[in-house]
Design an enzyme around this catalytic site. Sequence first.
Site, PDB file in Angstrom:
ATOM      1  N   ALA A 102      34.683  38.876  42.920  1.00 17.71           N
ATOM      2  CA  ALA A 102      33.973  40.611  42.400  1.00 17.71           C
ATOM      3  C   ALA A 102      33.638  40.313  40.911  1.00 17.71           C
ATOM      4  O   ALA A 102      32.535  41.151  40.231  1.00 17.71           O
ATOM      5  CB  ALA A 102      34.917  40.752  42.173  1.00 17.71           C
ATOM      6  N   TYR A 103      33.900  39.431  40.253  1.00 18.13           N
ATOM      7  CA  TYR A 103      33.285  38.869  38.833  1.00 18.13           C
ATOM      8  C   TYR A 103      32.164  38.717  38.498  1.00 18.13           C
ATOM      9  O   TYR A 103      31.080  39.243  37.857  1.00 18.13           O
ATOM     10  CB  TYR A 103      34.749  38.379  37.438  1.00 18.13           C
ATOM     11  CG  TYR A 103      34.238  37.649  36.401  1.00 18.13           C
ATOM     12  CD1 TYR A 103      34.209  38.892  35.712  1.00 18.13           C
ATOM     13  CD2 TYR A 103      33.813  37.251  36.046  1.00 18.13           C
ATOM     14  CE1 TYR A 103      33.850  38.703  34.301  1.00 18.13           C
ATOM     15  CE2 TYR A 103      33.218  36.862  34.851  1.00 18.13           C
ATOM     16  CZ  TYR A 103      33.111  37.931  34.277  1.00 18.13           C
ATOM     17  OH  TYR A 103      32.621  37.355  33.112  1.00 18.13           O
ATOM     18  N   SER A 104      31.798  37.681  39.614  1.00 18.19           N
ATOM     19  CA  SER A 104      30.671  37.383  39.195  1.00 18.19           C
ATOM     20  C   SER A 104      29.577  38.633  39.842  1.00 18.19           C
ATOM     21  O   SER A 104      28.648  38.389  39.031  1.00 18.19           O
ATOM     22  CB  SER A 104      30.355  35.878  40.860  1.00 18.19           C
ATOM     23  OG  SER A 104      31.469  34.468  40.246  1.00 18.19           O
TER      24      SER A 104
END
Length: 248
Positions: free
Chosen positions: A154-156
């Site tokens: 999700a962060y990436s």
Amino acid sequence: MNTYDLSGKTAVVTGGAQGIGLAVVERLLGSGARVASWDQSAAQNESIMSSLDGDTFAASCDIADIASVRKALKLSEEALGPVDILINSAGIAGPNARVEDYDDDAWAQIVAVNLTGTFNTNKAVLPGMRARGYGRIVNIASIAGKEGNPNACAYSASKAGVIGFTKSAGKENADMDIAVNCVTPAAARTPIFDQMSQEHIDYMLSKIPRARFLEVEEAANMITWMVSAENSFTTGAVFDLSGGRATY
């Protein structure tokens, strides 16, 4: 330390109560800017801004909520004047897990803050910048947005989205003296580490050729130049802050 003249300019820094955001606030104040910090941690934000030397304003703001962003902008401009500079630093890391195990609500929250929040803040300030024919925006992406970190889908993905968004916004506003750029930091030891497993922190460090984490002051130094009038040509660009990790 290099100095940049930001006197007469009003800046907004999201996530300005801690980490890279706070380091940027301090650097901008030292360069003569008026600075509004938008942060969800209202009490901490107000306490820190009131303790700094310079013309500051603290606004409670959830950048994932466009109504909250518009309210913060209105209050900030009433207090400090029209916004010339935006540094969108607010963001969350979320949990570490494989894709098949990733929590659906966590995915939605990370994308809402990191990517939709970038859209909301840029959308709010750009009309005023275009009306005045001047502006500088820096969106904080991540090296994870370029290379992807395992167990951080999700962060990436959200930070890759910030890069693509910045390139689009930079091109749209290149007809004026408005620069929209982003930076891709490697990890810095900030409170965002509290959201990560030690295994993931160790992984990130192992990938940095300089063999250390980014110092927040190093990020602030680059960003301050990026929002100065001297950065008059580059827009829609990605500035590396990865300590040698980036491969493109």
